[in-house]
Design a protein around this motif. Structure first.
Motif, PDB file in Angstrom:
ATOM      1  N   UNK A   1      -1.966  15.937   4.204  1.00 52.97           N
ATOM      2  CA  UNK A   1      -0.705  15.939   4.953  1.00 52.97           C
ATOM      3  C   UNK A   1       0.034  17.252   4.718  1.00 52.97           C
ATOM      4  N   UNK A   2       0.638  17.801   5.761  1.00 50.88           N
ATOM      5  CA  UNK A   2       1.310  19.087   5.688  1.00 50.88           C
ATOM      6  C   UNK A   2       2.455  19.063   4.682  1.00 50.88           C
ATOM      7  N   UNK A   3       2.323  19.917   3.673  1.00 54.28           N
ATOM      8  CA  UNK A   3       3.399  20.059   2.700  1.00 54.28           C
ATOM      9  C   UNK A   3       3.449  18.997   1.635  1.00 54.28           C
ATOM     10  N   UNK A   4       2.524  18.042   1.649  1.00 57.02           N
ATOM     11  CA  UNK A   4       2.538  16.944   0.676  1.00 57.02           C
ATOM     12  C   UNK A   4       1.317  17.040  -0.221  1.00 57.02           C
ATOM     13  N   UNK A   5       1.544  16.870  -1.507  1.00 50.80           N
ATOM     14  CA  UNK A   5       0.447  16.893  -2.474  1.00 50.80           C
ATOM     15  C   UNK A   5       0.402  15.560  -3.218  1.00 50.80           C
ATOM     16  N   UNK A   6      -0.804  15.169  -3.653  1.00 53.26           N
ATOM     17  CA  UNK A   6      -0.998  13.949  -4.447  1.00 53.26           C
ATOM     18  C   UNK A   6      -0.380  12.722  -3.758  1.00 53.26           C
ATOM     19  N   UNK A   7      -0.676  12.570  -2.469  1.00 53.93           N
ATOM     20  CA  UNK A   7      -0.063  11.481  -1.701  1.00 53.93           C
ATOM     21  C   UNK A   7      -0.453  10.103  -2.240  1.00 53.93           C
ATOM     22  N   UNK A   8      -1.704   9.941  -2.641  1.00 52.25           N
ATOM     23  CA  UNK A   8      -2.152   8.642  -3.167  1.00 52.25           C
ATOM     24  C   UNK A   8      -1.364   8.259  -4.405  1.00 52.25           C
ATOM     25  N   UNK A   9      -1.152   9.244  -5.288  1.00 52.62           N
ATOM     26  CA  UNK A   9      -0.356   8.996  -6.493  1.00 52.62           C
ATOM     27  C   UNK A   9       1.069   8.618  -6.118  1.00 52.62           C
ATOM     28  N   UNK A  10       1.622   9.325  -5.139  1.00 50.74           N
ATOM     29  CA  UNK A  10       2.976   9.020  -4.669  1.00 50.74           C
ATOM     30  C   UNK A  10       3.051   7.591  -4.138  1.00 50.74           C
ATOM     31  N   UNK A  11       2.059   7.210  -3.329  1.00 48.77           N
ATOM     32  CA  UNK A  11       2.062   5.885  -2.729  1.00 48.77           C
ATOM     33  C   UNK A  11       2.013   4.793  -3.790  1.00 48.77           C
ATOM     34  N   UNK A  12       1.129   4.927  -4.764  1.00 47.77           N
ATOM     35  CA  UNK A  12       1.001   3.926  -5.813  1.00 47.77           C
ATOM     36  C   UNK A  12       2.255   3.874  -6.682  1.00 47.77           C
ATOM     37  N   UNK A  13       2.779   5.050  -7.022  1.00 49.90           N
ATOM     38  CA  UNK A  13       3.996   5.094  -7.834  1.00 49.90           C
ATOM     39  C   UNK A  13       5.172   4.494  -7.072  1.00 49.90           C
ATOM     40  N   UNK A  14       5.254   4.809  -5.789  1.00 49.44           N
ATOM     41  CA  UNK A  14       6.328   4.271  -4.968  1.00 49.44           C
ATOM     42  C   UNK A  14       6.291   2.758  -4.884  1.00 49.44           C
ATOM     43  N   UNK A  15       5.106   2.196  -4.750  1.00 44.27           N
ATOM     44  CA  UNK A  15       4.968   0.732  -4.692  1.00 44.27           C
ATOM     45  C   UNK A  15       5.426   0.103  -6.000  1.00 44.27           C
ATOM     46  N   UNK A  16       5.019   0.698  -7.112  1.00 46.24           N
ATOM     47  CA  UNK A  16       5.432   0.180  -8.420  1.00 46.24           C
ATOM     48  C   UNK A  16       6.941   0.269  -8.598  1.00 46.24           C
ATOM     49  N   UNK A  17       7.526   1.376  -8.169  1.00 44.19           N
ATOM     50  CA  UNK A  17       8.976   1.532  -8.274  1.00 44.19           C
ATOM     51  C   UNK A  17       9.705   0.531  -7.394  1.00 44.19           C
TER      52      UNK A  17
END
Length: 211
Positions: A1-17
């Motif tokens: 994704x343009x300008x986004x790094x480690x999206x999978x990590x973001x998604x998993x962390x976001x769900x946990x949060x």
């Protein structure tokens, strides 16, 4: 994704949060339990709308002003706390029965008010603004010059997962307490408890700090 790094990590962390209980959880629960499933759903939608506003502010850099200005932080914080205290007081002093057939003619105006209350309480919570400017940038490529699009994409992703969780929470909370709706004594106690919860939440917001 343009300008986004480690999206999978973001998604998993976001769900946990999102699964972690917070101020929004308390607000949705009080509305779902106190005023029924539709009220809970409208409060969840309002919280989601407030989060979209925070995302836009973070993307445009306005949230940084809140983070750096103690005065502005406190103004927003106390305004949000006062509004929560007001809503809680209204529930505590409400003489109508909770979710009884006579009292619960929740028309369009009532639901719009609940939706509006949810937006206001979320937008006037400076902690949410601080969260967005602290969390989202960690997953934006430092080399990207225009960070607005990455901010929006990450924010909307986080909000979507949060909305799913909030809607499920609202529906289940309302379902659990729906059998008590015709018990006048119990319903009145629930209404007061929900009011006290919002008052307590207002006090908690009032003592929030920038750290």
């Amino acid at each position: 994704m343009t300008g986004i790094v480690h999206f999978t990590t973001f998604l998993m962390t976001g769900i946990l949060l999102n699964l972690t209980p917070g101020n929004d959880t308390i607000f949705i629960l009080t509305k779902s339990i106190g005023q029924g499933k539709k009220a809970g759903i409208m409060s969840a939608l309002g919280i989601g709308t407030g989060s979209i506003i925070h995302t836009l502010l973070a993307a445009l850099g306005l949230s940084v002003i809140i983070a750096k200005s103690i005065l502005l932080f406190n103004i927003i914080k106390y305004a949000g706390a006062a509004y929560l205290l007001y809503i809680g007081y209204k529930m505590l002093t409400d003489r109508s029965q909770l979710n009884t057939n006579m009292a619960v003619k929740n028309d369009r105006a009532n639901y719009l008010k609940i939706y509006r209350d949810a937006i206001i309480t979320n937008v006037l919570n400076p902690k949410v603004a601080l969260f967005f400017i602290a969390f989202l940038p960690q997953f934006i490529d430092p080399a990207v010059k225009n960070t607005v699009l990455p901010f929006l994409l990450l924010g909307l992703t986080f909000i979507t997962t949060g909305m799913i969780r909030c809607l499920v929470l609202a529906i289940f909370a309302a379902a659990i307490f729906s059998r008590l709706k015709n018990n006048t004594a119990v319903s009145n106690y629930i209404n007061k408890i929900c009011g006290l919860a919002l008052v307590a939440l207002g006090i908690k917001v009032a003592f929030a700090t920038q750290k």
